[in-house]
Design a protein around this motif. Structure first.
Motif, mmCIF file in Angstrom:
data_model
loop_
_atom_site.group_PDB
_atom_site.id
_atom_site.type_symbol
_atom_site.label_atom_id
_atom_site.label_comp_id
_atom_site.label_asym_id
_atom_site.label_seq_id
_atom_site.Cartn_x
_atom_site.Cartn_y
_atom_site.Cartn_z
ATOM 1 N N PRO B 149 -2.834 -57.204 94.762
ATOM 2 C CA PRO B 149 -1.706 -56.263 94.805
ATOM 3 C C PRO B 149 -0.807 -56.344 93.567
ATOM 4 C CG PRO B 149 -1.528 -57.907 96.566
ATOM 5 C CD PRO B 149 -2.876 -58.050 95.961
ATOM 6 N N LEU B 150 -0.674 -57.555 92.980
ATOM 7 C CA LEU B 150 0.158 -57.681 91.772
ATOM 8 C C LEU B 150 -0.449 -56.917 90.595
ATOM 9 C CD1 LEU B 150 1.352 -61.402 91.776
ATOM 10 C CD2 LEU B 150 2.814 -59.391 91.643
ATOM 11 N N TYR B 151 -1.781 -56.956 90.508
ATOM 12 C CA TYR B 151 -2.458 -56.217 89.440
ATOM 13 C C TYR B 151 -2.157 -54.722 89.599
ATOM 14 C CZ TYR B 151 -6.332 -54.345 86.631
ATOM 15 O OH TYR B 151 -7.080 -53.662 85.701
ATOM 16 N N ASN B 152 -2.328 -54.209 90.810
ATOM 17 C CA ASN B 152 -2.099 -52.775 91.043
ATOM 18 C C ASN B 152 -0.631 -52.406 90.848
ATOM 19 O OD1 ASN B 152 -4.712 -51.950 91.454
ATOM 20 N ND2 ASN B 152 -4.659 -52.254 93.664
ATOM 21 N N LEU B 153 0.262 -53.271 91.295
ATOM 22 C CA LEU B 153 1.700 -53.028 91.143
ATOM 23 C C LEU B 153 2.075 -52.973 89.665
ATOM 24 C CD1 LEU B 153 4.605 -53.140 92.649
ATOM 25 C CD2 LEU B 153 4.593 -55.494 91.918
ATOM 26 N N THR B 154 1.492 -53.890 88.881
ATOM 27 C CA THR B 154 1.825 -53.973 87.462
ATOM 28 C C THR B 154 1.273 -52.775 86.696
ATOM 29 O OG1 THR B 154 1.675 -56.358 87.697
ATOM 30 C CG2 THR B 154 1.780 -55.541 85.465
ATOM 31 N N PHE B 155 0.103 -52.295 87.102
ATOM 32 C CA PHE B 155 -0.471 -51.137 86.400
ATOM 33 C C PHE B 155 0.350 -49.887 86.684
ATOM 34 C CE2 PHE B 155 -3.329 -47.471 86.037
ATOM 35 C CZ PHE B 155 -3.643 -47.593 84.691
ATOM 36 N N ASP B 156 0.649 -49.637 87.943
ATOM 37 C CA ASP B 156 1.428 -48.453 88.286
ATOM 38 C C ASP B 156 1.972 -48.575 89.712
ATOM 39 O OD1 ASP B 156 2.331 -45.685 87.810
ATOM 40 O OD2 ASP B 156 0.957 -45.226 89.435
ATOM 41 N N GLU B 157 3.296 -48.542 89.828
ATOM 42 C CA GLU B 157 3.922 -48.756 91.145
ATOM 43 C C GLU B 157 3.569 -47.677 92.156
ATOM 44 O OE1 GLU B 157 7.975 -51.310 90.210
ATOM 45 O OE2 GLU B 157 8.006 -49.721 91.693
ATOM 46 N N GLU B 158 3.486 -46.424 91.671
ATOM 47 C CA GLU B 158 3.256 -45.321 92.623
ATOM 48 C C GLU B 158 1.857 -45.383 93.224
ATOM 49 O OE1 GLU B 158 4.205 -41.656 90.628
ATOM 50 O OE2 GLU B 158 6.305 -41.797 91.218
ATOM 51 N N THR B 159 0.846 -45.566 92.373
ATOM 52 C CA THR B 159 -0.523 -45.626 92.913
ATOM 53 C C THR B 159 -0.696 -46.886 93.772
ATOM 54 O OG1 THR B 159 -1.251 -46.523 90.797
ATOM 55 C CG2 THR B 159 -1.719 -44.220 91.187
ATOM 56 N N ALA B 160 0.017 -47.955 93.407
ATOM 57 C CA ALA B 160 -0.057 -49.175 94.211
ATOM 58 C C ALA B 160 0.492 -48.904 95.610
ATOM 59 C CB ALA B 160 0.743 -50.293 93.541
ATOM 60 N N ARG B 161 1.606 -48.194 95.664
ATOM 61 C CA ARG B 161 2.229 -47.895 96.956
ATOM 62 C C ARG B 161 1.325 -47.018 97.815
ATOM 63 N NH1 ARG B 161 8.089 -45.151 97.356
ATOM 64 N NH2 ARG B 161 7.896 -44.559 99.522
ATOM 65 N N ILE B 162 0.722 -46.001 97.188
ATOM 66 C CA ILE B 162 -0.196 -45.122 97.928
ATOM 67 C C ILE B 162 -1.403 -45.927 98.409
ATOM 68 C CG2 ILE B 162 -1.681 -43.056 97.736
ATOM 69 C CD1 ILE B 162 1.322 -42.476 97.592
ATOM 70 N N GLY B 163 -1.812 -46.908 97.603
ATOM 71 C CA GLY B 163 -2.974 -47.735 97.958
ATOM 72 C C GLY B 163 -2.656 -48.817 98.990
ATOM 73 N N GLY B 164 -1.438 -48.826 99.520
ATOM 74 C CA GLY B 164 -1.117 -49.744 100.622
ATOM 75 C C GLY B 164 -0.392 -51.015 100.207
ATOM 76 N N VAL B 165 0.000 -51.130 98.936
ATOM 77 C CA VAL B 165 0.735 -52.327 98.510
ATOM 78 C C VAL B 165 2.191 -52.205 98.974
ATOM 79 C CG1 VAL B 165 1.570 -53.629 96.496
ATOM 80 C CG2 VAL B 165 -0.735 -52.654 96.487
ATOM 81 N N HIS B 166 2.730 -53.291 99.538
ATOM 82 C CA HIS B 166 4.146 -53.277 99.942
ATOM 83 C C HIS B 166 4.981 -53.536 98.686
ATOM 84 C CE1 HIS B 166 3.229 -53.108 104.186
ATOM 85 N NE2 HIS B 166 2.278 -53.980 103.961
ATOM 86 N N VAL B 167 5.200 -52.468 97.933
ATOM 87 C CA VAL B 167 5.808 -52.571 96.596
ATOM 88 C C VAL B 167 7.183 -53.250 96.638
ATOM 89 C CG1 VAL B 167 6.759 -51.188 94.700
ATOM 90 C CG2 VAL B 167 4.506 -50.663 95.612
ATOM 91 N N LYS B 168 8.007 -52.837 97.582
ATOM 92 C CA LYS B 168 9.368 -53.350 97.643
ATOM 93 C C LYS B 168 9.356 -54.860 97.933
ATOM 94 C CE LYS B 168 13.683 -51.742 99.679
ATOM 95 N NZ LYS B 168 14.243 -50.915 100.741
ATOM 96 N N TRP B 169 8.597 -55.240 98.929
ATOM 97 C CA TRP B 169 8.519 -56.647 99.337
ATOM 98 C C TRP B 169 7.973 -57.503 98.200
ATOM 99 C CZ3 TRP B 169 4.729 -60.313 99.663
ATOM 100 C CH2 TRP B 169 5.042 -61.450 100.407
#
Lengths: 236, 276
Positions: B149-169
């Protein structure tokens, strides 16, 4: 069957509404194009549909029954996402593999099937030969293609694309529209795409929502009355 | 050198920080938050001063205030989405202003002011070493468990969020870890140079690595070599460890930059020669 419906949605940035009382439906298994001039709130509507923006008023709902009870897996390719991350230290294959992370969770290892999906996604966008290249070494169009491959590797049943063909040459664009049409027709995927090139995409799309901005003295915003459907089933 | 217990402690502490700080640095740089370490170190200084004035343990108060600072920055970052450097500037100046005023009230703290600012080898107590070790362990677990999830969050927050990553947490947890790491690194490198431990190894790694994992490995190796050689130099030359480590890391960065330029030039020349 209706997959997602937006009802009387109002949204804006700051105090100014840019979308006012818009209602539209997205049908399961359709290839939908959203078009309109710059500032017509195309990206805002996509983000409202995705839940990235919360409407000031109104509702956005997803009907899970439209996907035969399956949980909606949404693939999203934002506008020029890869171009903003040129310095990201990642090989192409590493980035595309990250599309599988949502299915794999924290610990599950990549299966042979998952590896095959990554390979297939890269081959479908014509980027398999570049799998060991660093993202920063690619052109704008190539970066866009690997982001599409990343979304496909996620095995989504709904794919939302914001101007996905930016930077691609004519041949790549046509190949891309054909690929999306294949996913819609064969895999029953729902594809929603913001596009400016209607003359190119007309023959592939099932339906187009054309957005225009209403400009009056009081408001400068999008309303349902100006959201015209070019062909296909009527939206409410 | 290792006959002295304080040097053993400094090397252990340096080793822990040398692993965790460069990993954090890679993520911070990619998320365009390179200045956060600097900001939190100033905030932590205010916490140290506050602890002294209120008769609390200054190490623990510095630690807690740095974590709180990280959380406030993350909260403000979500408010100022397009100007994410604004909360960093606000918190940095507030932290420093508070630290200076509180320090003027506590004369004892003023005496050890320079060891907080520039770091000191003898400053690492047993209690701090334990704290650094625990922070490093927690950090490593965090980065290993949440690497996907950190990899996806670091690449792009929006796509990470759509992909199920709890971005805020995940972002808030990341901020807490940044605050903890900064506060625990201060005894060695000091407030003014703590960000160099994160930024310089990461900047070097991001320039030369081809993949994400290799960027992290290069950053950690650079950080460890820089810290160990800096501590050794500092011991024999009697220089402040923070400044010595930072200068060595800077030399590494400049050397890698020059070598990379020369290699690229050589490659270009050989390509031109082949084509002609």
């Amino acid at each position: 069957m209706i997959l997602s419906s937006m009802r009387n949605v109002v949204f804006g940035y700051g105090n100014e509404p840019v979308v006012e009382n818009i209602s539209l439906d997205i049908y399961a298994g359709e290839f939908l194009g959203i078009t309109g001039p710059n500032g017509a709130a195309k990206t805002t509507i996509l983000k409202l549909l995705l839940g990235l923006l919360k409407p000031w008023n109104g509702t956005v709902e997803i009907n899970q029954n439209a996907l035969d009870g399956a949980k909606p897996v949404i693939g999203y390719v934002p506008q020029q996402v890869a171009s903003f991350n040129s310095g990201f230290p990642s090989k192409v294959i590493e980035l595309v593999r990250s599309g599988c992370y949502s299915r794999l969770g924290l610990f599950r290892r990549f299966s042979a099937e998952q590896e095959a999906i990554v390979e297939k996604s890269l081959k479908q966008v014509g980027m398999w030969e570049y799998r060991n290249s660093r993202i920063g070494e690619l052109s704008g169009g190539q970066k866009q293609r690997i982001c599409i491959a990343r979304a496909l590797a996620q095995q989504p049943n709904v794919l939302i694309l914001d101007e996905p063909t930016t930077g691609m040459d004519h041949q790549s664009r046509i190949g891309f529209y054909e690929l999306m049409k294949h996913y819609v027709d064969v895999h029953r995927m729902t594809v929603v795409m913001v596009t400016h090139g209607l003359e190119e995409t007309n023959s592939y799309l099932d339906r187009v929502i054309s957005l225009e901005r209403k400009e009056s003295e009081e408001w400068k915003c999008l309303t349902t009355s100006l959201c015209s459907v070019r062909f296909g089933p009527e939206v409410s | 050198m290792f006959d002295y217990e304080f040097m053993q402690r400094a090397f252990w502490a340096g080793g822990f920080i040398g692993i965790i700080a460069p990993i954090l640095g890679v993520y911070l740089m990619l998320r365009r938050q390179a200045l956060i370490a600097d900001t939190l170190s100033h905030v932590s200084l205010a916490g140290v001063a506050l602890g002294s004035v209120l008769q609390f343990n200054p190490v623990i108060s510095g630690f807690v205030v740095a974590i709180a600072g990280g959380l406030i920055i993350e909260r403000l970052r979500r408010t100022y989405l397009t100007y994410s450097e604004v909360p960093v500037a606000i918190i940095m100046t507030s932290g420093l202003a508070l630290a200076v005023v509180l320090m003027s009230l506590e004369s004892n703290l003023n005496k050890s002011f320079s060891s907080y600012l520039f770091g000191s080898i003898v400053a690492v107590s047993k209690q701090q070493l334990w704290m650094i070790g625990i922070v490093a362990l927690l950090g490593l677990l965090f980065f290993i468990l949440f690497r996907r999830p950190l990899y996806n969050l670091t690449f792009d927050e929006e796509t990470a969020r759509i992909g199920g990553v709890h971005v805020k947490w995940l972002s808030f947890s990341f901020s807490v870890l940044t605050g903890m790491t900064v506060a625990s690194a201060i005894p060695i490198v000091g407030v003014l140079l703590v960000s160099s431990l994160m930024v310089l190894p990461a900047a070097l790694a991001l320039k030369i690595a081809r993949g994400f994992l290799s960027a992290i490995i290069i950053a950690v190796i650079t950080g460890l070599v820089g810290i160990f050689s800096g501590l050794t130099t500092s011991y024999y030359m009697n220089t402040p460890p923070g400044g010595t480590i930072s200068l060595i890391l800077l030399v590494f960065f400049i050397t890698s930059f020059v070598i990379r330029k020369l290699l690229l030039r050589k490659q270009r020349r050989s390509r031109i020669a082949r084509s002609s």
